[in-house]
Structures are given as structure tokens and as C-alpha cells.
Design a protein around this motif. Structure first.
Motif, PDB file in Angstrom:
ATOM      1  N   HIS A  29       0.853  -1.190   0.000  1.00  0.00           N
ATOM      2  CA  HIS A  29       0.000   0.000   0.000  1.00  0.00           C
ATOM      3  C   HIS A  29       0.890   1.243   0.000  1.00  0.00           C
ATOM      4  CE1 HIS A  29      -4.007  -1.786   1.098  1.00  0.00           C
ATOM      5  NE2 HIS A  29      -3.197  -2.805   1.397  1.00  0.00           N
ATOM      6  N   ILE A  30       0.598   2.168  -0.889  1.00  0.00           N
ATOM      7  CA  ILE A  30       1.316   3.444  -0.924  1.00  0.00           C
ATOM      8  C   ILE A  30       0.293   4.559  -1.043  1.00  0.00           C
ATOM      9  CG2 ILE A  30       3.025   4.865  -2.117  1.00  0.00           C
ATOM     10  CD1 ILE A  30       4.319   2.342  -3.153  1.00  0.00           C
ATOM     11  N   ARG A  31       0.358   5.519  -0.122  1.00  0.00           N
ATOM     12  CA  ARG A  31      -0.611   6.620  -0.107  1.00  0.00           C
ATOM     13  C   ARG A  31       0.115   7.939   0.139  1.00  0.00           C
ATOM     14  NH1 ARG A  31      -5.859   5.077   0.201  1.00  0.00           N
ATOM     15  NH2 ARG A  31      -6.237   2.850   0.562  1.00  0.00           N
ATOM     16  N   SER A  32      -0.180   8.926  -0.683  1.00  0.00           N
ATOM     17  CA  SER A  32       0.331  10.274  -0.423  1.00  0.00           C
ATOM     18  C   SER A  32      -0.671  10.996   0.466  1.00  0.00           C
ATOM     19  CB  SER A  32       0.552  11.040  -1.733  1.00  0.00           C
ATOM     20  OG  SER A  32      -0.647  11.166  -2.466  1.00  0.00           O
ATOM     21  N   LEU A  33      -0.187  11.491   1.577  1.00  0.00           N
ATOM     22  CA  LEU A  33      -1.051  12.183   2.533  1.00  0.00           C
ATOM     23  C   LEU A  33      -1.030  13.690   2.335  1.00  0.00           C
ATOM     24  CD1 LEU A  33      -0.140  10.054   5.667  1.00  0.00           C
ATOM     25  CD2 LEU A  33      -1.969   9.699   4.007  1.00  0.00           C
ATOM     26  N   SER A  34       0.058  14.197   1.769  1.00  0.00           N
ATOM     27  CA  SER A  34       0.134  15.605   1.399  1.00  0.00           C
ATOM     28  C   SER A  34       1.251  15.763   0.382  1.00  0.00           C
ATOM     29  CB  SER A  34       0.402  16.489   2.622  1.00  0.00           C
ATOM     30  OG  SER A  34       1.689  16.238   3.153  1.00  0.00           O
TER      31      SER A  34
END
Length: 233
Positions: free
Chosen positions: A188-193
Motif C-alpha cells: 500500500h502506498i498513499r500520499s497524505l500531502s
């Protein structure tokens, strides 16, 4: 395998015994009665009509990298991945970059994933799960992984621009798909900002490297034991 990779294997075995950080547990068992983890290395070659790739990987390294793919920004990302994951990584890739970088980037992901699978072996004694938040200026990215054997990518990364240098930013996802699928990793890879695409992608590669560093390390409490209730990964 070429002399380059034979030399890389010897170097990988040597530095793996001296590694710290995420490789510390492996070093603990280098000469112990539980068995040796000094051999968690892989050399993989893959040649097609589109690309010709040789890659050497040491899971228990110190972050020594030597990368040449013909795609400068991608070289920079692989260097960040290896250095922050404490993986020793050597890559030599030649591809049809006169068309674009797609085949080269994707195929390096395939070969790197195969190398992880090979170096992990039967996965006995590994931590299995890993995660990391990595900030880079205004950007913040989370990567989390499970060495489950079920290769899949879940990717939620917003990128403001499509090109960095000669690199199509959509290829970052293609690389991660190929890596996760061939390594058998749920990733899982997520950009938070983030506002700068360079920062976001670089934080993603660093976070992925650090998460895999955590997941692949040896847990001395379960040496020789497979971390699964069903008995296989």
C-alpha cells in the motif's frame, strides 16, 4: 552471470555481516546455531526484445547502490530506495528508451521483485509486515507492506505534474505494480500531502524501501519459524 554480478555477490555477502539498522538481526545469526542468513542475496537477469537487465540484491546490506538504467530520474529513485531500505543494489539496464522509459522502468520492477522473492527464500524467521511514513518537505507518504505471497499494489498517490525531466510520473505506479506482483508483496502506498511531484515520488520510493527493510528483517524471537497461522507464505 557476468563478472560484475559475481563481484557484487561477494561484496554483498561481506557487507551483510557488518550491517546495522534493519539488518542487525541477520548479523546476529551469521555464525549462530539457528542458521546463517548471510546468504540472503540474489542475482537476476532478464532479456527481452525491449530490455536487457542484470540486477544484484543483498537484503542485509548497508544501502550501497550502483544503478544505471539510462533514465536519470529513475536512477535517482532506485538509489533512494536502496539507501533508505539498507539494501545493497546493483542494476544495469538497457532498454528502448528512444521510444520511452515505460519498458525499462516496468521491467526493472519485475526483476527487482523476482530478486526479493529469490533472496527471501522460504521466508522463515522474517518479521513479514512493515510500514513507514516518510516526509520530504511539504510531501508526506505512507508505505505499508505484507510479504504475504499475494502480490498486489494499492496505490493512492496524487501527482500535480506528468513529467519530471524525461520521466513520466505515471511510471512510478507501473514500477510498484511490477515490484509487488513479482515479489509476492501486498503493498500500500498513499500520499497524505504534497505539492511537488519530485518530492512525492521520492518520498514514496524511500517509504517503500524502509517498509520492506522492516518486513524482510529477521526476528530473533522466531528464528526458523514461518510467520503465518496457515503454515505457508
Amino acid at each position: 552471470m557476468s563478472e560484475l554480478f559475481a563481484a557484487g555477490e561477494a561484496r554483498a555477502a561481506s557487507v551483510g555481516r557488518e550491517a546495522g539498522g534493519c539488518a542487525a538481526e541477520a548479523a546476529c545469526f551469521a555464525d549462530g546455531e539457528k542458521g546463517s542468513f548471510a546468504g540472503r542475496i540474489a542475482n537476476v537477469a532478464r532479456a527481452t526484445k525491449e530490455t536487457d537487465i542484470e540486477l544484484a540484491l543483498n537484503l542485509d546490506g548497508t544501502g550501497v547502490t550502483d544503478v544505471e538504467t539510462g533514465v536519470p530520474f529513475f536512477d535517482h529513485m532506485l538509489d533512494a530506495f536502496g539507501r533508505h531500505g539498507l539494501f545493497d543494489l546493483t542494476v544495469r539496464a538497457k532498454g528502448d528508451i528512444e521510444v520511452d522509459a515505460h519498458h525499462t522502468v516496468e521491467d526493472v520492477g519485475i526483476v527487482l521483485g523476482q530478486a526479493f522473492a529469490q533472496a527471501l527464500g522460504d521466508k522463515r524467521g522474517i518479521v513479514r509486515f512493515g510500514s513507514s511514513y516518510v516526509p520530504m518537505d511539504e510531501a508526506l507518504v505512507l508505505a505499508a507492506c505484507d510479504l504475504s505471497g499475494r502480490g498486489q499494489l494499492h496505490y493512492a498517490v496524487d501527482l500535480p505534474i506528468e513529467i519530471i525531466g524525461t520521466f513520466d510520473t505515471t511510471l512510478a505506479k507501473e514500477f510498484m505494480i511490477a515490484l509487488a506482483t513479482n515479489a509476492g508483496v501486498t503493498l500500500h502506498i498513499r500520499s497524505l500531502s504534497g505539492e511537488n511531484s519530485h518530492h512525492i515520488i521520492e518520498a514514496a520510493f524511500k517509504a517503500c524501501g524502509r517498509a520492506l527493510c522492516d518486513a524482510t528483517r529477521i526476528n530473533p524471537r522466531i528464528a526458523g519459524v514461518l510467520p503465518s497461522t496457515k503454515g505457508s507464505l
